[in-house]
Write a protein that holds these residues in place. Structure first.
Motif, PDB file in Angstrom:
ATOM      1  N   PRO A  56      14.141 -78.430  40.402  1.00 48.65           N
ATOM      2  CA  PRO A  56      15.433 -78.532  41.083  1.00 48.65           C
ATOM      3  C   PRO A  56      16.398 -79.538  40.465  1.00 48.65           C
ATOM      4  CG  PRO A  56      13.718 -79.595  42.382  1.00 48.65           C
ATOM      5  CD  PRO A  56      13.036 -78.921  41.222  1.00 48.65           C
ATOM      6  N   THR A  57      15.930 -80.374  39.519  1.00 48.65           N
ATOM      7  CA  THR A  57      16.840 -81.326  38.879  1.00 48.65           C
ATOM      8  C   THR A  57      17.645 -80.681  37.754  1.00 48.65           C
ATOM      9  OG1 THR A  57      15.217 -82.133  37.266  1.00 48.65           O
ATOM     10  CG2 THR A  57      15.284 -83.248  39.412  1.00 48.65           C
ATOM     11  N   ILE A  58      17.270 -79.468  37.355  1.00 53.13           N
ATOM     12  CA  ILE A  58      18.017 -78.751  36.309  1.00 53.13           C
ATOM     13  C   ILE A  58      19.219 -78.087  36.970  1.00 53.13           C
ATOM     14  CG2 ILE A  58      17.958 -76.881  34.628  1.00 53.13           C
ATOM     15  CD1 ILE A  58      14.987 -77.600  34.149  1.00 53.13           C
ATOM     16  N   ARG A  59      20.422 -78.433  36.474  1.00 56.08           N
ATOM     17  CA  ARG A  59      21.669 -77.972  37.076  1.00 56.08           C
ATOM     18  C   ARG A  59      22.341 -76.852  36.303  1.00 56.08           C
ATOM     19  NH1 ARG A  59      23.547 -82.608  40.043  1.00 56.08           N
ATOM     20  NH2 ARG A  59      21.688 -83.340  41.122  1.00 56.08           N
ATOM     21  N   ALA A  60      21.912 -76.638  35.031  1.00 57.96           N
ATOM     22  CA  ALA A  60      22.521 -75.594  34.202  1.00 57.96           C
ATOM     23  C   ALA A  60      21.563 -75.289  33.063  1.00 57.96           C
ATOM     24  CB  ALA A  60      23.880 -76.044  33.659  1.00 57.96           C
ATOM     25  N   VAL A  61      21.823 -74.167  32.392  1.00 63.97           N
ATOM     26  CA  VAL A  61      20.996 -73.739  31.265  1.00 63.97           C
ATOM     27  C   VAL A  61      21.907 -73.493  30.067  1.00 63.97           C
ATOM     28  CG1 VAL A  61      19.456 -71.923  30.402  1.00 63.97           C
ATOM     29  CG2 VAL A  61      19.272 -72.682  32.782  1.00 63.97           C
ATOM     30  N   ALA A  62      21.482 -73.998  28.904  1.00 60.99           N
ATOM     31  CA  ALA A  62      22.173 -73.722  27.639  1.00 60.99           C
ATOM     32  C   ALA A  62      21.188 -72.937  26.792  1.00 60.99           C
ATOM     33  CB  ALA A  62      22.579 -75.009  26.946  1.00 60.99           C
ATOM     34  N   SER A  63      21.528 -71.690  26.471  1.00 63.31           N
ATOM     35  CA  SER A  63      20.581 -70.817  25.792  1.00 63.31           C
ATOM     36  C   SER A  63      21.246 -70.064  24.648  1.00 63.31           C
ATOM     37  CB  SER A  63      19.999 -69.814  26.796  1.00 63.31           C
ATOM     38  OG  SER A  63      19.059 -68.967  26.170  1.00 63.31           O
ATOM     39  N   ASP A  64      20.407 -69.660  23.680  1.00 65.70           N
ATOM     40  CA  ASP A  64      20.913 -68.858  22.566  1.00 65.70           C
ATOM     41  C   ASP A  64      20.779 -67.360  22.849  1.00 65.70           C
ATOM     42  OD1 ASP A  64      18.180 -68.548  22.360  1.00 65.70           O
ATOM     43  OD2 ASP A  64      18.072 -69.004  20.223  1.00 65.70           O
ATOM     44  N   ALA A  65      20.328 -67.010  24.062  1.00 67.49           N
ATOM     45  CA  ALA A  65      20.150 -65.608  24.440  1.00 67.49           C
ATOM     46  C   ALA A  65      20.423 -65.474  25.930  1.00 67.49           C
ATOM     47  CB  ALA A  65      18.712 -65.172  24.124  1.00 67.49           C
ATOM     48  N   PRO A  66      20.736 -64.271  26.384  1.00 66.07           N
ATOM     49  CA  PRO A  66      20.924 -64.078  27.826  1.00 66.07           C
ATOM     50  C   PRO A  66      19.641 -64.421  28.590  1.00 66.07           C
ATOM     51  CG  PRO A  66      21.700 -62.169  26.592  1.00 66.07           C
ATOM     52  CD  PRO A  66      20.980 -63.052  25.619  1.00 66.07           C
ATOM     53  N   VAL A  67      19.795 -65.103  29.704  1.00 67.52           N
ATOM     54  CA  VAL A  67      18.669 -65.450  30.574  1.00 67.52           C
ATOM     55  C   VAL A  67      19.082 -65.189  32.019  1.00 67.52           C
ATOM     56  CG1 VAL A  67      17.598 -67.165  29.054  1.00 67.52           C
ATOM     57  CG2 VAL A  67      19.373 -67.877  30.652  1.00 67.52           C
ATOM     58  N   GLU A  68      18.103 -64.859  32.825  1.00 68.60           N
ATOM     59  CA  GLU A  68      18.372 -64.651  34.242  1.00 68.60           C
ATOM     60  C   GLU A  68      18.279 -65.986  34.959  1.00 68.60           C
ATOM     61  OE1 GLU A  68      16.608 -61.509  36.490  1.00 68.60           O
ATOM     62  OE2 GLU A  68      16.306 -60.325  34.662  1.00 68.60           O
ATOM     63  N   THR A  69      19.393 -66.404  35.515  1.00 67.59           N
ATOM     64  CA  THR A  69      19.438 -67.651  36.274  1.00 67.59           C
ATOM     65  C   THR A  69      20.658 -67.627  37.175  1.00 67.59           C
ATOM     66  OG1 THR A  69      19.507 -70.061  36.166  1.00 67.59           O
ATOM     67  CG2 THR A  69      20.685 -68.888  34.428  1.00 67.59           C
ATOM     68  N   ALA A  70      20.526 -68.237  38.338  1.00 65.11           N
ATOM     69  CA  ALA A  70      21.654 -68.389  39.246  1.00 65.11           C
ATOM     70  C   ALA A  70      22.473 -69.630  38.890  1.00 65.11           C
ATOM     71  CB  ALA A  70      21.152 -68.492  40.684  1.00 65.11           C
ATOM     72  N   LEU A  71      21.952 -70.447  37.983  1.00 60.34           N
ATOM     73  CA  LEU A  71      22.635 -71.674  37.566  1.00 60.34           C
ATOM     74  C   LEU A  71      23.743 -71.352  36.573  1.00 60.34           C
ATOM     75  CD1 LEU A  71      19.489 -73.902  36.942  1.00 60.34           C
ATOM     76  CD2 LEU A  71      21.018 -73.952  38.924  1.00 60.34           C
ATOM     77  N   PRO A  72      24.687 -72.270  36.400  1.00 61.24           N
ATOM     78  CA  PRO A  72      25.668 -72.087  35.324  1.00 61.24           C
ATOM     79  C   PRO A  72      24.927 -71.942  33.994  1.00 61.24           C
ATOM     80  CG  PRO A  72      26.320 -73.901  36.752  1.00 61.24           C
ATOM     81  CD  PRO A  72      24.939 -73.493  37.174  1.00 61.24           C
ATOM     82  N   ARG A  73      25.405 -71.021  33.144  1.00 57.99           N
ATOM     83  CA  ARG A  73      24.759 -70.765  31.857  1.00 57.99           C
ATOM     84  C   ARG A  73      25.781 -70.932  30.740  1.00 57.99           C
ATOM     85  NH1 ARG A  73      24.895 -67.745  27.779  1.00 57.99           N
ATOM     86  NH2 ARG A  73      23.069 -67.472  26.491  1.00 57.99           N
ATOM     87  N   PHE A  74      25.374 -71.628  29.700  1.00 56.67           N
ATOM     88  CA  PHE A  74      26.237 -71.862  28.546  1.00 56.67           C
ATOM     89  C   PHE A  74      25.539 -71.361  27.302  1.00 56.67           C
ATOM     90  CE2 PHE A  74      27.222 -75.057  31.681  1.00 56.67           C
ATOM     91  CZ  PHE A  74      28.603 -75.074  31.690  1.00 56.67           C
ATOM     92  N   ASP A  75      26.326 -70.953  26.326  1.00 62.55           N
ATOM     93  CA  ASP A  75      25.761 -70.688  25.011  1.00 62.55           C
ATOM     94  C   ASP A  75      25.351 -72.030  24.440  1.00 62.55           C
ATOM     95  OD1 ASP A  75      26.078 -70.509  21.901  1.00 62.55           O
ATOM     96  OD2 ASP A  75      25.808 -68.450  22.617  1.00 62.55           O
ATOM     97  N   LEU A  76      24.226 -72.077  23.771  1.00 64.32           N
ATOM     98  CA  LEU A  76      23.698 -73.330  23.217  1.00 64.32           C
ATOM     99  C   LEU A  76      24.678 -73.982  22.248  1.00 64.32           C
ATOM    100  CD1 LEU A  76      21.148 -74.988  23.600  1.00 64.32           C
ATOM    101  CD2 LEU A  76      20.037 -73.611  21.866  1.00 64.32           C
ATOM    102  N   ASP A  77      25.594 -73.205  21.679  1.00 66.83           N
ATOM    103  CA  ASP A  77      26.585 -73.750  20.750  1.00 66.83           C
ATOM    104  C   ASP A  77      27.913 -74.112  21.414  1.00 66.83           C
ATOM    105  OD1 ASP A  77      25.045 -73.717  18.390  1.00 66.83           O
ATOM    106  OD2 ASP A  77      25.378 -71.564  18.172  1.00 66.83           O
ATOM    107  N   ASP A  78      28.037 -73.906  22.725  1.00 70.98           N
ATOM    108  CA  ASP A  78      29.272 -74.238  23.441  1.00 70.98           C
ATOM    109  C   ASP A  78      29.258 -75.714  23.830  1.00 70.98           C
ATOM    110  OD1 ASP A  78      31.593 -74.372  24.929  1.00 70.98           O
ATOM    111  OD2 ASP A  78      30.853 -73.073  26.560  1.00 70.98           O
ATOM    112  N   ILE A  79      29.326 -76.558  22.840  1.00 64.96           N
ATOM    113  CA  ILE A  79      29.185 -77.998  23.063  1.00 64.96           C
ATOM    114  C   ILE A  79      30.316 -78.543  23.938  1.00 64.96           C
ATOM    115  CG2 ILE A  79      28.988 -80.258  21.946  1.00 64.96           C
ATOM    116  CD1 ILE A  79      26.577 -78.264  21.592  1.00 64.96           C
ATOM    117  N   ALA A  80      31.539 -78.112  23.703  1.00 64.67           N
ATOM    118  CA  ALA A  80      32.661 -78.600  24.520  1.00 64.67           C
ATOM    119  C   ALA A  80      32.477 -78.182  25.978  1.00 64.67           C
ATOM    120  CB  ALA A  80      33.981 -78.081  23.971  1.00 64.67           C
TER     121      ALA A  80
END
Length: 163
Positions: free
Chosen positions: A127-151
């Protein structure tokens, strides 16, 4: 101090993400420090060096100072590893501390995920994870970012620590 973590499985891109976030956030004029947790034995000191010899002789702490940086090494000598909270008190004040690792610690985190690791997400059970940064689509209800979307990831973290 504000603390935010980057966690994930081995080879998920944590270190690269932290490195890139430090550059992005310091580029915005904020001060950043980092804490890196390692599960394996590692040594920042080198055998044969004077400071290493001091530690080998039994010194509890060795402070190595140069014209460019200093480092304080403390030998636990059988004592338990200090909790993250205790280690954070040893840092000088900054705007943000980025913590790599410490999956089960209480601070908020973003999970770095690479499909090539073949591992599922940690987020569903953490529960301490608030978002996911991934290089591929993942199933999550959390905010998801591309791993390269640093900004975008930096914007998210900064909005979390400065609501």
């Amino acid at each position: 101090m504000r603390v935010y973590g980057v966690t994930g499985w081995k080879n998920s891109g944590k270190t690269t993400l932290v490195e890139r976030l430090v550059g992005e956030i310091t580029g915005r004029g904020l001060t950043v420090s980092t804490v890196k947790h390692a599960h394996h034995a590692t040594d920042i000191d080198q055998p044969g060096r004077d400071s290493h010899r001091h530690r080998q002789a039994g010194a509890r702490q060795v402070l190595l100072a140069t014209p460019h940086r200093w480092a304080l090494m403390e030998e636990l000598r059988g004592a338990p590893e200090p909790p993250l909270e205790d280690l954070l008190t040893r840092l000088s004040p900054v705007d943000l501390v980025l913590v790599e690792g410490y999956k089960s610690a209480a601070h908020p985190k973003i999970e770095a995920h690479r499909a090539a690791t073949g591992r599922g997400l940690l987020a569903p059970d953490n529960p301490t994870i608030r978002a996911v940064a991934s290089d591929a689509p993942v199933e999550t209800a959390l905010p998801r970012f591309d791993l390269d979307d640093i900004a975008g990831i930096a914007d998210f973290i900064l909005s979390e620590v400065h609501p």
